[in-house]
Enzyme design. Structure first.
Site, PDB file in Angstrom:
ATOM      1  N   ASP A 118      46.790  31.802  90.945  1.00  0.00           N
ATOM      2  CA  ASP A 118      46.469  30.371  90.924  1.00  0.00           C
ATOM      3  C   ASP A 118      47.757  29.556  91.035  1.00  0.00           C
ATOM      4  O   ASP A 118      47.716  28.329  91.100  1.00  0.00           O
ATOM      5  CB  ASP A 118      45.751  30.041  89.595  1.00  0.00           C
ATOM      6  CG  ASP A 118      45.293  28.595  89.527  1.00  0.00           C
ATOM      7  OD1 ASP A 118      44.597  28.153  90.460  1.00  0.00           O
ATOM      8  OD2 ASP A 118      45.639  27.903  88.547  1.00  0.00           O
ATOM      9  N   HIS A 158      46.391  26.139  91.967  1.00  0.00           N
ATOM     10  CA  HIS A 158      46.671  25.569  90.645  1.00  0.00           C
ATOM     11  C   HIS A 158      45.468  24.787  90.115  1.00  0.00           C
ATOM     12  O   HIS A 158      45.559  23.618  89.736  1.00  0.00           O
ATOM     13  CB  HIS A 158      47.923  24.688  90.680  1.00  0.00           C
ATOM     14  CG  HIS A 158      48.681  24.720  89.390  1.00  0.00           C
ATOM     15  ND1 HIS A 158      50.024  24.943  89.309  1.00  0.00           N
ATOM     16  CD2 HIS A 158      48.271  24.592  88.099  1.00  0.00           C
ATOM     17  CE1 HIS A 158      50.422  24.919  88.045  1.00  0.00           C
ATOM     18  NE2 HIS A 158      49.348  24.714  87.287  1.00  0.00           N
ATOM     19  N   ARG A 203      52.650  30.748  85.961  1.00  0.00           N
ATOM     20  CA  ARG A 203      53.624  30.047  86.811  1.00  0.00           C
ATOM     21  C   ARG A 203      54.034  30.985  87.943  1.00  0.00           C
ATOM     22  O   ARG A 203      54.238  32.185  87.732  1.00  0.00           O
ATOM     23  CB  ARG A 203      54.884  29.648  86.018  1.00  0.00           C
ATOM     24  CG  ARG A 203      54.717  28.399  85.161  1.00  0.00           C
ATOM     25  CD  ARG A 203      54.523  27.118  85.979  1.00  0.00           C
ATOM     26  NE  ARG A 203      54.319  25.955  85.134  1.00  0.00           N
ATOM     27  CZ  ARG A 203      53.141  25.457  84.763  1.00  0.00           C
ATOM     28  NH1 ARG A 203      52.018  26.019  85.168  1.00  0.00           N
ATOM     29  NH2 ARG A 203      53.065  24.378  84.011  1.00  0.00           N
ATOM     30  N   GLU A 208      54.784  26.630  95.596  1.00  0.00           N
ATOM     31  CA  GLU A 208      53.557  25.824  95.624  1.00  0.00           C
ATOM     32  C   GLU A 208      53.804  24.330  95.789  1.00  0.00           C
ATOM     33  O   GLU A 208      52.938  23.616  96.284  1.00  0.00           O
ATOM     34  CB  GLU A 208      52.703  26.087  94.376  1.00  0.00           C
ATOM     35  CG  GLU A 208      53.273  25.555  93.081  1.00  0.00           C
ATOM     36  CD  GLU A 208      52.322  25.770  91.909  1.00  0.00           C
ATOM     37  OE1 GLU A 208      51.891  26.906  91.687  1.00  0.00           O
ATOM     38  OE2 GLU A 208      52.020  24.772  91.218  1.00  0.00           O
TER      39      GLU A 208
HETATM   40  P1  NAD Z   1      51.483  28.753  74.514  1.00  0.00           P
HETATM   41  O1  NAD Z   1      52.813  28.152  74.237  1.00  0.00           O
HETATM   42  O2  NAD Z   1      50.348  28.471  73.599  1.00  0.00           O
HETATM   43  O3  NAD Z   1      51.625  30.344  74.602  1.00  0.00           O
HETATM   44  C1  NAD Z   1      52.625  30.989  75.306  1.00  0.00           C
HETATM   45  C2  NAD Z   1      52.836  32.347  74.647  1.00  0.00           C
HETATM   46  O4  NAD Z   1      53.745  33.096  75.462  1.00  0.00           O
HETATM   47  C3  NAD Z   1      53.437  32.261  73.239  1.00  0.00           C
HETATM   48  O5  NAD Z   1      52.670  33.052  72.361  1.00  0.00           O
HETATM   49  C4  NAD Z   1      54.854  32.804  73.424  1.00  0.00           C
HETATM   50  O6  NAD Z   1      55.323  33.502  72.270  1.00  0.00           O
HETATM   51  C5  NAD Z   1      54.657  33.752  74.582  1.00  0.00           C
HETATM   52  N1  NAD Z   1      55.870  34.065  75.319  1.00  0.00           N
HETATM   53  C6  NAD Z   1      56.946  33.283  75.565  1.00  0.00           C
HETATM   54  N2  NAD Z   1      57.836  33.954  76.322  1.00  0.00           N
HETATM   55  C7  NAD Z   1      57.298  35.167  76.558  1.00  0.00           C
HETATM   56  C8  NAD Z   1      57.733  36.308  77.258  1.00  0.00           C
HETATM   57  N3  NAD Z   1      58.918  36.335  77.885  1.00  0.00           N
HETATM   58  N4  NAD Z   1      56.923  37.395  77.282  1.00  0.00           N
HETATM   59  C9  NAD Z   1      55.732  37.380  76.639  1.00  0.00           C
HETATM   60  N5  NAD Z   1      55.263  36.334  75.961  1.00  0.00           N
HETATM   61  C10 NAD Z   1      56.050  35.250  75.912  1.00  0.00           C
HETATM   62  O7  NAD Z   1      51.138  28.325  76.013  1.00  0.00           O
HETATM   63  P2  NAD Z   1      49.686  28.279  76.700  1.00  0.00           P
HETATM   64  O8  NAD Z   1      49.066  26.960  76.454  1.00  0.00           O
HETATM   65  O9  NAD Z   1      48.935  29.509  76.355  1.00  0.00           O
HETATM   66  O10 NAD Z   1      50.114  28.286  78.244  1.00  0.00           O
HETATM   67  C11 NAD Z   1      50.735  29.406  78.826  1.00  0.00           C
HETATM   68  C12 NAD Z   1      51.207  29.045  80.211  1.00  0.00           C
HETATM   69  O11 NAD Z   1      50.075  28.828  81.048  1.00  0.00           O
HETATM   70  C13 NAD Z   1      51.979  27.717  80.319  1.00  0.00           C
HETATM   71  O12 NAD Z   1      53.347  27.894  79.992  1.00  0.00           O
HETATM   72  C14 NAD Z   1      51.806  27.361  81.770  1.00  0.00           C
HETATM   73  O13 NAD Z   1      52.858  27.953  82.518  1.00  0.00           O
HETATM   74  C15 NAD Z   1      50.488  28.035  82.148  1.00  0.00           C
HETATM   75  N6  NAD Z   1      49.423  27.060  82.458  1.00  0.00           N
HETATM   76  C16 NAD Z   1      48.808  27.118  83.669  1.00  0.00           C
HETATM   77  C17 NAD Z   1      47.775  26.235  83.974  1.00  0.00           C
HETATM   78  C18 NAD Z   1      47.041  26.294  85.293  1.00  0.00           C
HETATM   79  O14 NAD Z   1      46.292  25.366  85.621  1.00  0.00           O
HETATM   80  N7  NAD Z   1      47.203  27.329  86.087  1.00  0.00           N
HETATM   81  C19 NAD Z   1      47.396  25.273  83.033  1.00  0.00           C
HETATM   82  C20 NAD Z   1      48.035  25.248  81.795  1.00  0.00           C
HETATM   83  C21 NAD Z   1      49.059  26.152  81.515  1.00  0.00           C
END
Ligand code: NAD
Length: 330
Positions: free
Chosen positions: A258, A295, A234, A263
């Site tokens: 990304d 994105h 994000r 954005e």
């Molecule tokens: P997820 O919930 O499976 O994993 C997130 C992990 O981050 C968890 O293990 C959690 O414990 C950890 N976490 C939470 N707060 C934290 C912190 N302050 N420091 C370190 N770790 C922390 O989520 P995911 O499916 O792996 O997705 C992660 C992120 O990727 C989403 O929240 C979203 O913002 C982003 N995303 C981006 C795209 C894209 O197209 N660019 C697509 C999907 C998701």
């Protein structure tokens, strides 16, 4: 049942209409973001389906509740753009798609890293102009580099496995270490150690109030000179102006993003014939060692199929009897 889709593109319509053959809902697609400017126009919708840059603050959610909307379906994983407390208070259910091909995002992360590292975007343009010289294209191996991964949930874990396949050493920070990664000899460290030791840092945690601007002047000062940073998570995880300063000071050697703080005014739109008034992104685009994608990390056929399948199943379940699989509910 009527569902209003916001921030839609032709590919959303294609995948959702195909999946909807199973359900027969009335789907209404709007290109505009959902926000205060449009929410009053909603009439007779049972649910709204929104994406990453729709802004569902309390004001918007109050109007949705007055209009009888019963459900907000996020067709994405992140939910930092929705006031969850307001929705709960007003009795609107919220669901999301917690997992849709985490490999799509993890693979794009590695694609960004390899593009920056081996300068393939520059090589592509050069060769097309019959410039076959290698000067300026010198890269470095990922093999035996130390990659620090922040957030080892579904996407972070998929990325770690790819990085291990390259022979990199992976260290990680997460509030909840993952046993399968510990079994693969990934070492969990505190954030300061990760900042200090990593050659490459990749962000895979959600955006929360606690980690807003996680990458800022203070954390950048702790990093190695010439560090590579990739953010496919994000935009607000990085303080963009601090990152620009660090690029000028050569603290950041390579930056791949990304996602971008501002954005929502830019991404998912063709602005090629307009004047962009965001000077910050213009400056970022001018650096030879910065790679921006808009994105795009999630954008694979497999991911779009899974998003439409999961979203319509959740909507069908919730509008029918108010329950669905626990992991999709917020
Ligand atoms: P997820 O919930 O499976 O994993 C997130 C992990 O981050 C968890 O293990 C959690 O414990 C950890 N976490 C939470 N707060 C934290 C912190 N302050 N420091 C370190 N770790 C922390 O989520 P995911 O499916 O792996 O997705 C992660 C992120 O990727 C989403 O929240 C979203 O913002 C982003 N995303 C981006 C795209 C894209 O197209 N660019 C697509 C999907 C998701």
């Amino acid at each position: 049942m009527k569902i209003a889709f916001f921030s839609t593109k032709p590919y959303d319509k294609e995948f959702f209409e195909k999946e909807n053959e199973k359900y027969g809902f009335e789907l209404n697609f709007y290109e505009t973001h959902l926000g205060p400017h449009i929410v009053n126009a909603i009439e007779n919708e049972d649910a709204v389906c929104v994406f990453v840059n729709d802004r569902l603050n309390r004001e918007v959610i109050e109007v949705l509740a007055q209009k009888g909307v019963k459900l907000i379906a996020l067709r994405c994983a992140g939910f930092n753009n929705v006031d969850i407390d307001a929705a709960k208070e007003l009795g609107i259910q919220i669901c999301r798609v917690p997992a849709y091909s985490p490999e799509a995002v993890a693979e794009h992360t590695m694609a960004m890293l390899l593009t920056l590292n081996r300068k393939t975007h520059k090589a592509y343009n050069r060769v097309r102009e019959q410039n076959f010289a290698l000067n300026g294209l010198l890269g470095f191996n990922l093999y035996q580099k130390k990659i620090g991964v922040i957030g080892t949930g579904k996407i972070g874990k998929a990325f770690v496995k790819i990085a291990l396949g390259f022979g990199a050493e992976v260290i990680a920070y997460d509030l909840y270490p993952d046993q399968t990664l510990l079994d693969l000899h990934v070492k969990y460290v505190d954030l300061d150690t990760l900042f200090a030791e990593s050659d490459i840092i990749s962000l895979h945690c959600p955006l929360t109030p606690e980690n807003h601007y996680l990458i800022n002047k203070e954390s950048l000062d702790k990093m190695k000179n010439g560090v590579t940073i990739i953010n496919t998570s994000r935009g607000n995880l990085i303080h963009t102006n601090d990152a620009i300063k660090a690029l000028k000071e050569r603290k950041i050697g390579l930056l791949g993003i990304d996602v971008y703080e501002q954005e929502e005014k830019l991404f998912f739109k063709d602005l090629s014939t307009t004047i962009i008034e965001d000077d910050t992104i213009q400056l970022l685009m001018s650096f030879p060692n910065v790679l921006l994608t808009a994105h795009q990390a999630f954008f694979t056929r497999e991911a779009l199929e899974q998003i439409s399948q999961r979203t319509l199943k959740s909507i069908a379940d919730l509008l029918k009897d108010g329950t669905t699989d626990k992991e999709v509910l917020l």
